[in-house]
Motif scaffolding. Structure first.
Motif, PDB file in Angstrom:
ATOM      1  N   THR A   1       0.832  -0.668  -1.911  1.00  0.00           N
ATOM      2  CA  THR A   1       0.533   0.630  -1.314  1.00  0.00           C
ATOM      3  C   THR A   1      -0.953   0.694  -0.977  1.00  0.00           C
ATOM      4  N   GLU A   2      -1.362   1.797  -0.427  1.00  0.00           N
ATOM      5  CA  GLU A   2      -2.771   1.965  -0.080  1.00  0.00           C
ATOM      6  C   GLU A   2      -3.653   2.028  -1.321  1.00  0.00           C
ATOM      7  N   LYS A   3      -3.062   2.324  -2.477  1.00  0.00           N
ATOM      8  CA  LYS A   3      -3.817   2.392  -3.721  1.00  0.00           C
ATOM      9  C   LYS A   3      -3.901   1.042  -4.428  1.00  0.00           C
ATOM     10  N   SER A   4      -3.276   0.026  -3.876  1.00  0.00           N
ATOM     11  CA  SER A   4      -3.281  -1.302  -4.509  1.00  0.00           C
ATOM     12  C   SER A   4      -4.561  -2.039  -4.139  1.00  0.00           C
ATOM     13  N   THR A   5      -5.657  -1.547  -4.682  1.00  0.00           N
ATOM     14  CA  THR A   5      -6.970  -2.095  -4.301  1.00  0.00           C
ATOM     15  C   THR A   5      -7.123  -3.551  -4.693  1.00  0.00           C
TER      16      THR A   5
END
Length: 297
Positions: free
Chosen positions: A262-266
Motif C-alpha cells: 500500500t502507500e503506507k508500505s514505506t
C-alpha cells in the motif's frame, strides 16, 4: 710706520693682486732711526695669523660643500645611471618612457589535453561494451548495504529469451526492441523482497525505447528460491523502470508473506528505490572501469 729705505711704500698684502712684498734691509744695531717698529710688526703678524685662520675656516667650508656634493652625486649614481645632468627636472623622461622593473612572465606554448573519456560511451553500444558480464559480476557479493539497511543476496538468473522472465506488457516491449539478455537477482531485508531485472540491448536507443514504451503493467517476474519465499505472484507489488546506456533495468518489490503493498508500505518503496539505485551504479561503474582502462592504454 715703514722701515728700511726708499720712502713710504704700500703694505704688502698677500690677498691683493699686484701686491709686492717690500724689500727688507738687514737690521742693524745703529741709531734709533733704524730700529724696527715692534708694534707694527706685531700688528702685521696678528693680521697674517687672522687671515690664515679665515683661510682655514673657508677651506673647511669648501671641503664640506665638496663632500656634500660628492654624496649627492653618489646618491644620484645609486638611483640612476650614474651620470649627472645639467638640464632642469622637466627634461627627465616621463613615466611612460621609463622601462618597467617588473619581470616579464615566461610564456609557454599552449597545450591541448584530450577530453576525458565519457564512461557512458562504453556502455552505450555492444561494439564498445566488451567487458565480461554475468549476474555475479553485475551484482557481486552475498549482501548489500544501502544507508542503514542491509539486503541479503538471494537467487540469480540469466536468460537469453527476455520475454520468458517478464510479464504483463513487458514481454512485447523487450521483444520489439530486440532484447538479447535478461539478468535477474533478488535481495531481501526482513519480510521485504526485491527482484532486479537488467535487460541488455545492442544499442542505447533500444534501451531508451523500451523504457519509454513500458507502462504500469510492464513487470519483471519475481525470482524466489534458495531460502527466499515466493512473492509478488498474486499480491499487489510496486515496480520501477529506468535505463542507462544499452541497459534497461526494472524492479518489483513486495512482501514475502503475500501481503499487498500500500502507500503506507514505506519499507517496500525504500527497498525498490535502493535496488534501482544500486543497479544504476553497477552499470555506470562498468562504463567507468572500461573508460579508465582505455585511457591508461
Amino acid at each position: 710706520m715703514s722701515f728700511g729705505q726708499g720712502g713710504p711704500q704700500s703694505q704688502w698684502d698677500p690677498w691683493k693682486p699686484q701686491s709686492q712684498q717690500p724689500q727688507q734691509q738687514p737690521w742693524s744695531s745703529g741709531e734709533s732711526d733704524n730700529t724696527p717698529d715692534w708694534a707694527a710688526l706685531a700688528e702685521a703678524s696678528e693680521a697674517r695669523a687672522k687671515r690664515r685662520r679665515l683661510f682655514l675656516i673657508g677651506g673647511g667650508a669648501l671641503a664640506t660643500v665638496a663632500i656634500a656634493g660628492a654624496v649627492a652625486v653618489a646618491v644620484v649614481s645609486a638611483n640612476g645611471s650614474g651620470q649627472a645632468s645639467d638640464g632642469p627636472a622637466s627634461q627627465l623622461p616621463g613615466t611612460a618612457d621609463i622601462p618597467s622593473a617588473t619581470a616579464t612572465a615566461p610564456s609557454f606554448a599552449p597545450t591541448s589535453a584530450p577530453p576525458p573519456l565519457d564512461p557512458k560511451d562504453f556502455v552505450a553500444s555492444a561494439k564498445k561494451d566488451k567487458a565480461p558480464l554475468s549476474p555475479d559480476l553485475l551484482f557481486p557479493g552475498t549482501q548489500l548495504t544501502m544507508g542503514e539497511t542491509v539486503y541479503k543476496k538471494g537467487p540469480t538468473a540469466d536468460t537469453r529469451t527476455c520475454g520468458s522472465a517478464v510479464q504483463g506488457s513487458l514481454p512485447k516491449v523487450l521483444n520489439d526492441n530486440d532484447c538479447t539478455r535478461l539478468i535477474r537477482v533478488t535481495y531481501t531485508a526482513g519480510d521485504t523482497a526485491v527482484t532486479v531485472g537488467v535487460a541488455v540491448f545492442d544499442a542505447e536507443a533500444q534501451a531508451a525505447a523500451a523504457k519509454k514504451q513500458a507502462d504500469k503493467k510492464s513487470i519483471v517476474r519475481s525470482l524466489s528460491g534458495g531460502g527466499v519465499k515466493s512473492f509478488c505472484t498474486g499480491a499487489v507489488c510496486r515496480s520501477t523502470t529506468n535505463s542507462y546506456g544499452r541497459y534497461a533495468y526494472f524492479t518489483v518489490a513486495g512482501f514475502t508473506g503475500g501481503k499487498d503493498v500500500t502507500e503506507k508500505s514505506t519499507e517496500v518503496f525504500r527497498a525498490g528505490d535502493d535496488l534501482a539505485e544500486f543497479a544504476f551504479r553497477q552499470i555506470r561503474g562498468r562504463g567507468e572501469a572500461q573508460a579508465s582502462a582505455a585511457a591508461e592504454g
